[in-house]
Design an enzyme around this catalytic site. Structure first.
Site, PDB file in Angstrom:
ATOM      1  N   ARG A  58     -50.160  47.317  22.963  1.00 30.89           N
ATOM      2  CA  ARG A  58     -49.147  46.700  23.836  1.00 30.89           C
ATOM      3  C   ARG A  58     -48.903  47.513  25.098  1.00 30.89           C
ATOM      4  O   ARG A  58     -48.395  46.979  26.084  1.00 30.89           O
ATOM      5  CB  ARG A  58     -47.858  46.453  23.036  1.00 30.89           C
ATOM      6  N   GLU A  95     -43.857  57.141  10.137  1.00 33.43           N
ATOM      7  CA  GLU A  95     -42.765  57.156   9.155  1.00 33.43           C
ATOM      8  C   GLU A  95     -43.341  57.120   7.743  1.00 33.43           C
ATOM      9  O   GLU A  95     -42.840  57.744   6.831  1.00 33.43           O
ATOM     10  CB  GLU A  95     -41.852  55.952   9.378  1.00 33.43           C
TER      11      GLU A  95
HETATM   12  P1  AMP Z   1     -43.207  55.535  17.605  1.00 29.54           P
HETATM   13  O1  AMP Z   1     -44.504  56.304  17.587  1.00 29.54           O
HETATM   14  O2  AMP Z   1     -42.408  55.688  16.363  1.00 29.54           O
HETATM   15  O3  AMP Z   1     -42.385  55.816  18.861  1.00 29.54           O
HETATM   16  O4  AMP Z   1     -43.584  53.990  17.619  1.00 29.54           O
HETATM   17  C1  AMP Z   1     -43.996  53.406  18.767  1.00 29.54           C
HETATM   18  C2  AMP Z   1     -45.039  52.350  18.546  1.00 29.54           C
HETATM   19  O5  AMP Z   1     -44.796  51.534  17.396  1.00 29.54           O
HETATM   20  C3  AMP Z   1     -45.036  51.435  19.736  1.00 29.54           C
HETATM   21  O6  AMP Z   1     -46.373  51.312  20.179  1.00 29.54           O
HETATM   22  C4  AMP Z   1     -44.454  50.134  19.263  1.00 29.54           C
HETATM   23  O7  AMP Z   1     -45.247  49.080  19.713  1.00 29.54           O
HETATM   24  C5  AMP Z   1     -44.439  50.206  17.738  1.00 29.54           C
HETATM   25  N1  AMP Z   1     -43.081  49.979  17.164  1.00 29.54           N
HETATM   26  C6  AMP Z   1     -42.355  50.882  16.478  1.00 29.54           C
HETATM   27  N2  AMP Z   1     -41.176  50.374  16.073  1.00 29.54           N
HETATM   28  C7  AMP Z   1     -41.146  49.111  16.536  1.00 29.54           C
HETATM   29  C8  AMP Z   1     -40.161  48.051  16.479  1.00 29.54           C
HETATM   30  N3  AMP Z   1     -38.971  48.208  15.852  1.00 29.54           N
HETATM   31  N4  AMP Z   1     -40.450  46.879  17.077  1.00 29.54           N
HETATM   32  C9  AMP Z   1     -41.641  46.726  17.711  1.00 29.54           C
HETATM   33  N5  AMP Z   1     -42.606  47.675  17.797  1.00 29.54           N
HETATM   34  C10 AMP Z   1     -42.370  48.856  17.217  1.00 29.54           C
END
Ligand code: AMP
Length: 172
Positions: A58, A95
């Site tokens: 994305r 996670e």
């Molecule tokens: P993080 O590495 O935890 O910051 O997760 C970021 C990535 O996971 C991004 O590329 C988002 O597209 C996806 N992502 C994580 N949580 C969500 C959420 N609640 N809704 C949509 N996409 C998410």
């Protein structure tokens, strides 16, 4: 134009407890998509950088048109096994489970500056891994830019050495 109202929130996807921010409804709305790019463009147009780096997948949707608007090149960071040339790889914890990201070793030269773009920052793990990849090539991160920030996950704290920009905020 209220772009937040065009993002669809789906509770419990992909697993229980996650409030998923679905951007497909924003992208389908041409005014909302354009306004999103306008806001993202405005925040970084005066920064000093050479390339936009997008995180698959994305991050590509927003990063590539932003690069075009700002007259910069675009560099993809991809999921494993997609890039044909010599790659630099990083593994990091999610996670639950693990993830890997890759980029071409010759994509950046030492001293070049990039803005890293993704659709959303949650824990900041993917963004930090992307920064580590870029820095392992000797290049620099001028800023991170996200359309959406989930504030209560404190992803910003993981990126506390960097400039972090986001346009639409949610508590969680
Ligand atoms: P993080 O590495 O935890 O910051 O997760 C970021 C990535 O996971 C991004 O590329 C988002 O597209 C996806 N992502 C994580 N949580 C969500 C959420 N609640 N809704 C949509 N996409 C998410």
């Amino acid at each position: 134009m209220d772009i937040k109202s065009t993002i669809r929130v789906i509770e419990g996807y992909p697993i229980e407890g996650i409030s998923f921010k679905d951007i497909t409804t924003l992208l389908k709305n041409k005014e909302a998509f354009e306004e999103s790019l306008d806001l993202l463009e405005k925040e970084i147009k005066d920064l000093d950088f050479d390339y936009i780096v997008g995180i698959e997948s994305r991050g590509f949707i927003f990063g590539a048109p932003l690069a075009d608007r700002l007259n910069k090149g675009f560099i993809p960071i991809r999921k494993p096994g997609k890039l044909p040339g010599e790659i630099e790889k990083i593994s990091y914890d999610l996670e639950y489970g693990e993830n890997e990201l890759e980029m071409h070793k010759d994509a950046l030269n030492p001293g070049e500056k990039v803005v890293i773009v993704d659709d959303l920052i949650a824990t900041g793990g993917s963004a930090k891994a992307a920064a580590n990849l870029i820095e392992s090539l000797g290049a620099e991160v001028a800023a991170f830019e996200f359309l959406i920030e989930l504030e209560d996950l404190n992803g910003r704290d993981v990126l506390n050495d960097y400039k972090v920009i986001s346009v639409v905020k949610y508590d969680h």
